[in-house]
Design a protein around this motif. Sequence first.
Motif, PDB file in Angstrom:
ATOM      1  N   THR A 106       1.164  -1.273   0.203  1.00 22.27           N
ATOM      2  CA  THR A 106      -0.118   0.251  -0.188  1.00 22.27           C
ATOM      3  C   THR A 106       0.788   1.375   0.232  1.00 22.27           C
ATOM      4  O   THR A 106       2.510   1.904   0.587  1.00 22.27           O
ATOM      5  N   SER A 107       0.226   1.952  -0.872  1.00 28.46           N
ATOM      6  CA  SER A 107       1.047   3.407  -0.398  1.00 28.46           C
ATOM      7  C   SER A 107      -0.061   5.029  -0.048  1.00 28.46           C
ATOM      8  O   SER A 107      -1.339   5.235   0.087  1.00 28.46           O
ATOM      9  N   LEU A 108       1.184   5.956   0.485  1.00 29.95           N
ATOM     10  CA  LEU A 108       0.960   6.745   0.975  1.00 29.95           C
ATOM     11  C   LEU A 108      -0.071   8.235   0.150  1.00 29.95           C
ATOM     12  O   LEU A 108       1.628   8.579  -0.457  1.00 29.95           O
ATOM     13  N   VAL A 109      -0.690   8.662  -0.187  1.00 26.77           N
ATOM     14  CA  VAL A 109      -0.996   9.519  -1.684  1.00 26.77           C
ATOM     15  C   VAL A 109      -1.192  11.096  -0.787  1.00 26.77           C
ATOM     16  O   VAL A 109      -1.803  11.132  -0.066  1.00 26.77           O
ATOM     17  N   LEU A 110      -0.206  11.845  -0.626  1.00 30.81           N
ATOM     18  CA  LEU A 110      -0.480  12.789  -0.238  1.00 30.81           C
ATOM     19  C   LEU A 110      -1.252  13.771  -1.028  1.00 30.81           C
ATOM     20  O   LEU A 110      -0.835  14.107  -2.164  1.00 30.81           O
ATOM     21  N   ARG A 111      -2.449  14.966  -0.260  1.00 27.26           N
ATOM     22  CA  ARG A 111      -3.026  15.746  -0.911  1.00 27.26           C
ATOM     23  C   ARG A 111      -3.278  17.012  -0.076  1.00 27.26           C
ATOM     24  O   ARG A 111      -2.044  17.223   0.333  1.00 27.26           O
ATOM     25  N   ASP A 112      -4.142  17.284   0.274  1.00 29.84           N
ATOM     26  CA  ASP A 112      -4.220  18.153   0.684  1.00 29.84           C
ATOM     27  C   ASP A 112      -5.379  18.456   1.775  1.00 29.84           C
ATOM     28  O   ASP A 112      -5.782  19.388   2.930  1.00 29.84           O
TER      29      ASP A 112
END
Length: 370
Positions: A345-351
Amino acid sequence: MAKKINIQDVARLANVSTGTVSRVMNNKPDVNPETRERILRIVAEQGYVPSVTATGLAVGHNHLISVLVPALTWPLIPEMMLKIAEIVEDSPYEIVLYSISSSNHLSDCGKVIDRILATRLTAGLLAIFPGQSAQHLTQLQRQGFPVVLIDDQNPPVEGIPWIGADNHGGSYKATHYLIALGHRRIAYIQGPMKYKVSRDRYQGYKDALQDAGVPLDPALVQEGDFMPTGGLHCAREFLARPKAERPTAIFAASDLMAYGVMSAAEEFNLSIPKDLSLIGFDDNPSSSHMRPALTTVQQPCTAMGQQAIELLLQLIKQSRMDHHQAYEIEKQILLEDTPRIQFPTSLVLRDTCKKLPKRVAHVTPIIAKT
């Protein structure tokens, strides 16, 4: 009304066996070209439409793959099913879909599985997030019936091929990232704890806190239901507390629950991420379009669905070999070296996350994907 022609009629008119007709209808290569042409001409002249049931019974093959899913409203099920259907479309099989809601009793799950087998047309079974119903699948596997599980197992099932995501690792990354931003009062909204995925994600949250030296506060943990209403209810409880006791960040174990947190924050006139940081889990297609766009943990559902259905098709193919040969292969693959494939799994950085002021982030964030 003219009598509907069946496969036996076509075989009689072409002076061949029903098995030969079936091979022609399934575009198999091992048929004499002249015989193939004669059968296709009769099929066209007589208006024969092959029956999946009749064809399957005639040649001893089943042409349906059963897919067992929880409620169709669950996140990621549509995304996963699109890939599964795409791959099956290029095979000689068709999908029959069964849905078991989380409110059904275990005995009901067993009855659904019994109905799947009673049709005698099911070549294999793909179970997505089976939860406690997975225990009913063990006997099928022992009988040599092809079964593949995607993700949740409760209790864990031995000997059945399994495809899953690193729920613990994804949860650990998300919590670790919030700690790196200076957050210490990190609330956690669990999924239903009857699911192993929920327990794995909660353990990742706890382990990240422990490794960073942040005490676990039971008052900052609530159990939700993976749905927006669950996230809304839990977030209201957190945000109704005095300001000093409120969390500065909330980690929701599903994106849908994170959407509920957004609604609760709006009710309390709190701005995300200015007043409250937020992370979800799943990376639903809608998450990048939320306002603000949701930071979340992505699990590769398309890849999981593809791997699972390709593995199931392989097992079905092997099960149709010579009986002795198939037995030896099944014994080797399903018992001695059962595939257990875990996708990262991966961390998706947004806002939706913000570094806290007046705090020095002393933990280096783990970011697998931006």
